[in-house]
Design a protein around this motif. Structure first.
Motif, PDB file in Angstrom:
ATOM      1  N   ASP A   1       0.830  -1.208   0.000  1.00 10.55           N
ATOM      2  CA  ASP A   1       0.000   0.000   0.000  1.00 10.55           C
ATOM      3  C   ASP A   1       0.863   1.255   0.000  1.00 10.55           C
ATOM      4  O   ASP A   1       0.576   2.230  -0.709  1.00 10.55           O
ATOM      5  CB  ASP A   1      -0.922   0.008   1.220  1.00 10.55           C
TER       6      ASP A   1
ATOM      7  N   HIS B   1       0.521 -14.918  -5.030  1.00 12.13           N
ATOM      8  CA  HIS B   1      -0.874 -14.672  -4.655  1.00 12.13           C
ATOM      9  C   HIS B   1      -1.570 -15.964  -4.242  1.00 12.13           C
ATOM     10  O   HIS B   1      -2.247 -16.005  -3.197  1.00 12.13           O
ATOM     11  CB  HIS B   1      -1.614 -14.020  -5.827  1.00 12.13           C
TER      12      HIS B   1
ATOM     13  N   GLU C   1      -4.510  -5.366  -9.188  1.00 13.79           N
ATOM     14  CA  GLU C   1      -5.535  -4.571  -8.512  1.00 13.79           C
ATOM     15  C   GLU C   1      -4.979  -3.299  -7.901  1.00 13.79           C
ATOM     16  O   GLU C   1      -5.729  -2.510  -7.310  1.00 13.79           O
ATOM     17  CB  GLU C   1      -6.221  -5.423  -7.444  1.00 13.79           C
ATOM     18  N   TYR C   2      -3.673  -3.081  -8.039  1.00 15.88           N
ATOM     19  CA  TYR C   2      -3.023  -1.846  -7.600  1.00 15.88           C
ATOM     20  C   TYR C   2      -2.725  -1.012  -8.849  1.00 15.88           C
ATOM     21  O   TYR C   2      -1.809  -1.349  -9.607  1.00 15.88           O
ATOM     22  CB  TYR C   2      -1.702  -2.140  -6.895  1.00 15.88           C
TER      23      TYR C   2
ATOM     24  N   ASP D   1       1.455 -12.295  -8.988  1.00 16.51           N
ATOM     25  CA  ASP D   1       0.164 -12.869  -9.366  1.00 16.51           C
ATOM     26  C   ASP D   1       0.311 -14.290  -9.902  1.00 16.51           C
ATOM     27  O   ASP D   1      -0.626 -15.096  -9.805  1.00 16.51           O
ATOM     28  CB  ASP D   1      -0.529 -11.990 -10.407  1.00 16.51           C
TER      29      ASP D   1
ATOM     30  N   ARG E   1      -4.654 -11.126  -0.426  1.00 11.21           N
ATOM     31  CA  ARG E   1      -5.555 -10.013  -0.117  1.00 11.21           C
ATOM     32  C   ARG E   1      -5.865  -9.208  -1.374  1.00 11.21           C
ATOM     33  O   ARG E   1      -6.999  -8.810  -1.608  1.00 11.21           O
ATOM     34  CB  ARG E   1      -4.942  -9.080   0.936  1.00 11.21           C
ATOM     35  N   ARG E   2      -4.833  -8.974  -2.176  1.00 14.40           N
ATOM     36  CA  ARG E   2      -5.007  -8.290  -3.455  1.00 14.40           C
ATOM     37  C   ARG E   2      -3.968  -8.819  -4.427  1.00 14.40           C
ATOM     38  O   ARG E   2      -2.891  -9.254  -4.025  1.00 14.40           O
ATOM     39  CB  ARG E   2      -4.829  -6.766  -3.318  1.00 14.40           C
ATOM     40  N   LYS E   3      -4.279  -8.762  -5.716  1.00 17.42           N
ATOM     41  CA  LYS E   3      -3.308  -9.033  -6.761  1.00 17.42           C
ATOM     42  C   LYS E   3      -2.589  -7.729  -7.129  1.00 17.42           C
ATOM     43  O   LYS E   3      -3.117  -6.639  -6.883  1.00 17.42           O
ATOM     44  CB  LYS E   3      -3.990  -9.606  -8.000  1.00 17.42           C
TER      45      LYS E   3
END
Length: 327
Positions: free
Chosen positions: A191, A227, A239-240, A223, A234-236
């Motif tokens: 993040d 992942h 997705e960012y 990914d 939680r996220r790929k």
């Protein structure tokens, strides 16, 4: 570890070429890598960006290990054609017959003696960037500029702890609490990197540096294997918005995507780690053609190679499968 956390063993052989008993000589040493391994991929990228192909030959190990670890079954006769050995462990034994630790890549081997020089993955790229400078190609970029080293080192420390090694700590955790703790750190760091890269093209300064190389080798595998295989779900990365565009930007930069073999990556993780994936089944996804889609990062400015130039074509025999075939 007692609380279920994975602990990475330190490098055992930490010599530097260009110092001590190992003089810098073009053609004397051989870099042994696996295209599956992120730590080895750092060295592959740096070697290519700096144009060291003719000075430092490269051996590519089979991504599937056996009980003796990294093997040269991709080569005729199942032997490395330069070193004449079947297993990388033979070079370790030539260096220290009493060594009983792990056999890891990247490794640099002295060709005349067949002895391992170093398996110090954090320092091999810095060695190539600094002590190997007399053998760099004309126009080689400065990947570890002196004025930015403190910031690069600080970024690298955070990225190693939470991202590069963090995915392994998640994947090899043996207790829920340990897994949850490291995954929380991993995604907090992703993040933060998403925020940082939303307003600047590269991690430090306006050019590609050692920091970008170290982060990217994990992002390009995320990914595909981390992942799902390592439960970092939680996220790929797709997705960012910023991290995904940044990853594609570098993938499409000479020296990055043209060193990646996704088949080696997927097969190594899913087939070798039978404690995590007992069946050895390799997933068919994700869609690799997405790596070639526009990224728009040029709008942020930046000069990928600074005052230098892009590397030339991939050396003959070192080509990797193109993801364009997946389109």
């Amino acid at each position: 570890m007692e609380d279920g956390e994975f602990e990475r063993a330190p490098s055992h052989f930490t010599d530097r070429i260009g110092t001590g008993d190992w003089p810098l000589e073009a053609g004397r040493y051989r870099l042994v890598v696996s295209r599956a391994c992120p730590w080895a991929s750092r060295a592959v990228i740096v070697r290519r960006l700096l144009g060291l192909e003719s000075a430092l030959s490269m051996a590519v190990a089979d991504p599937i290990q056996d009980s003796r670890s990294w093997r040269f079954t991709l080569d005729p006769g199942d032997r490395d054609p330069v070193l004449g050995i079947r297993y990388l462990g033979e070079a370790y034994a030539a260096r220290d017959a009493s060594y009983s630790g792990g056999i890891s890549v990247p490794a640099i081997v002295d060709v005349p003696s067949g002895r391992l020089v170093t398996n110090d993955y954090p320092e091999i790229t810095l060695n190539l960037e600094l002590e190997w400078a007399p053998l760099h190609r004309p126009g080689a970029p400065s990947l570890y500029p002196e004025a930015l080293r403190d910031e690069i080192d600080a970024v690298n420390e955070d990225v190693f702890r939470d991202v590069n090694n963090g995915v392994y700590m998640a994947g090899f955790a043996t207790r829920q609490r340990a897994y949850s703790r490291v995954v929380a750190r991993l995604f907090a760091r992703l993040d933060a990197l998403e925020s940082r890269l939303s307003s600047q093209r590269y991690l430090v300064g306006d050019t590609i540096t050692e920091a970008d190389i170290r982060l990217w080798v994990t992002l390009v595998r995320f990914d595909v294997v981390y992942h799902g295989h390592f439960k970092c779900n939680r996220r790929k990365i797709t997705e960012y918005p910023a991290l995904w565009a940044y990853s594609r930007d570098l993938f499409q930069t000479p020296g990055f995507g043209d060193t990646v073999n996704f088949d080696h990556i997927a097969r190594h993780y899913y087939e070798v780690h039978r404690n995590i994936n007992p069946t050895g089944i390799v997933p068919i996804g994700p869609d690799l053609s997405l790596w070639l889609t526009p990224h728009g990062r040029e709008e942020l400015g930046g000069r990928p190679f600074g005052d230098g130039t892009p590397p030339g074509p991939v050396a003959e025999g070192e080509e990797v499968p193109s993801v364009a075939a997946a389109a």
